[in-house]
Design a protein around this motif. Structure first.
Motif, PDB file in Angstrom:
ATOM      1  N   ARG A  97     -10.753  -5.140  -1.929  1.00 49.85           N
ATOM      2  CA  ARG A  97      -9.754  -4.090  -1.725  1.00 49.85           C
ATOM      3  C   ARG A  97      -8.983  -4.296  -0.424  1.00 49.85           C
ATOM      4  O   ARG A  97      -9.520  -4.803   0.559  1.00 49.85           O
ATOM      5  CB  ARG A  97     -10.418  -2.719  -1.679  1.00 49.85           C
ATOM      6  CG  ARG A  97     -11.064  -2.337  -3.002  1.00 49.85           C
ATOM      7  CD  ARG A  97     -11.739  -1.016  -2.890  1.00 49.85           C
ATOM      8  NE  ARG A  97     -12.905  -1.147  -2.004  1.00 49.85           N
ATOM      9  CZ  ARG A  97     -13.610  -0.104  -1.555  1.00 49.85           C
ATOM     10  NH1 ARG A  97     -13.269   1.114  -1.874  1.00 49.85           N
ATOM     11  NH2 ARG A  97     -14.641  -0.302  -0.766  1.00 49.85           N
ATOM     12  N   VAL A  98      -7.731  -3.867  -0.411  1.00 50.78           N
ATOM     13  CA  VAL A  98      -6.909  -3.924   0.799  1.00 50.78           C
ATOM     14  C   VAL A  98      -7.211  -2.665   1.599  1.00 50.78           C
ATOM     15  O   VAL A  98      -6.971  -1.556   1.142  1.00 50.78           O
ATOM     16  CB  VAL A  98      -5.405  -3.995   0.440  1.00 50.78           C
ATOM     17  CG1 VAL A  98      -4.558  -3.928   1.693  1.00 50.78           C
ATOM     18  CG2 VAL A  98      -5.121  -5.246  -0.340  1.00 50.78           C
ATOM     19  N   LYS A  99      -7.771  -2.847   2.777  1.00 50.41           N
ATOM     20  CA  LYS A  99      -8.164  -1.710   3.604  1.00 50.41           C
ATOM     21  C   LYS A  99      -7.307  -1.565   4.853  1.00 50.41           C
ATOM     22  O   LYS A  99      -7.546  -0.703   5.675  1.00 50.41           O
ATOM     23  CB  LYS A  99      -9.630  -1.865   4.015  1.00 50.41           C
ATOM     24  CG  LYS A  99     -10.571  -1.877   2.837  1.00 50.41           C
ATOM     25  CD  LYS A  99     -11.982  -2.067   3.307  1.00 50.41           C
ATOM     26  CE  LYS A  99     -12.932  -2.205   2.150  1.00 50.41           C
ATOM     27  NZ  LYS A  99     -14.296  -2.466   2.589  1.00 50.41           N
ATOM     28  N   SER A 100      -6.305  -2.420   4.992  1.00 48.01           N
ATOM     29  CA  SER A 100      -5.489  -2.424   6.204  1.00 48.01           C
ATOM     30  C   SER A 100      -4.403  -1.352   6.190  1.00 48.01           C
ATOM     31  O   SER A 100      -3.784  -1.098   7.205  1.00 48.01           O
ATOM     32  CB  SER A 100      -4.826  -3.788   6.366  1.00 48.01           C
ATOM     33  OG  SER A 100      -3.902  -4.005   5.307  1.00 48.01           O
ATOM     34  N   GLY A 101      -4.160  -0.740   5.047  1.00 46.36           N
ATOM     35  CA  GLY A 101      -3.083   0.238   4.945  1.00 46.36           C
ATOM     36  C   GLY A 101      -1.744  -0.408   4.650  1.00 46.36           C
ATOM     37  O   GLY A 101      -0.703   0.232   4.752  1.00 46.36           O
ATOM     38  N   ALA A 102      -1.740  -1.694   4.299  1.00 44.57           N
ATOM     39  CA  ALA A 102      -0.491  -2.422   4.070  1.00 44.57           C
ATOM     40  C   ALA A 102       0.324  -1.830   2.920  1.00 44.57           C
ATOM     41  O   ALA A 102       1.541  -1.940   2.911  1.00 44.57           O
ATOM     42  CB  ALA A 102      -0.787  -3.888   3.790  1.00 44.57           C
TER      43      ALA A 102
END
Length: 73
Positions: free
Chosen positions: A53-58
């Protein structure tokens, strides 16, 4: 060199997961496994796959449209 192979059920118990989830990840190719007869076997030292999952907030607020500039016509 001998590999210590364990069943899907044992691998799932070792990592605190469900056997169905492990089989799904094997089907996706995220967990390397070999088939012995009609049962999947996994090397005992195989780590649990990383979270994809993308967790960076991108992708945060990706649905919002950019502010349109007012044009004088």
């Amino acid at each position: 060199i001998t590999m210590a192979l364990i069943s899907v059920k044992e691998y799932a118990a070792k990592h605190g997961q469900d056997g169905g989830r492990v089989r799904l990840l094997i089907g996706q190719g995220r967990i390397p496994a070999i088939k012995v007869g009609n049962q999947w076997c996994i090397e005992e030292e195989t780590p649990w796959p990383a979270d994809m999952r993308v967790k960076s907030g991108a992708y945060r607020n990706w649905r919002k449209k950019p502010d349109e500039k007012q044009s004088d016509t």
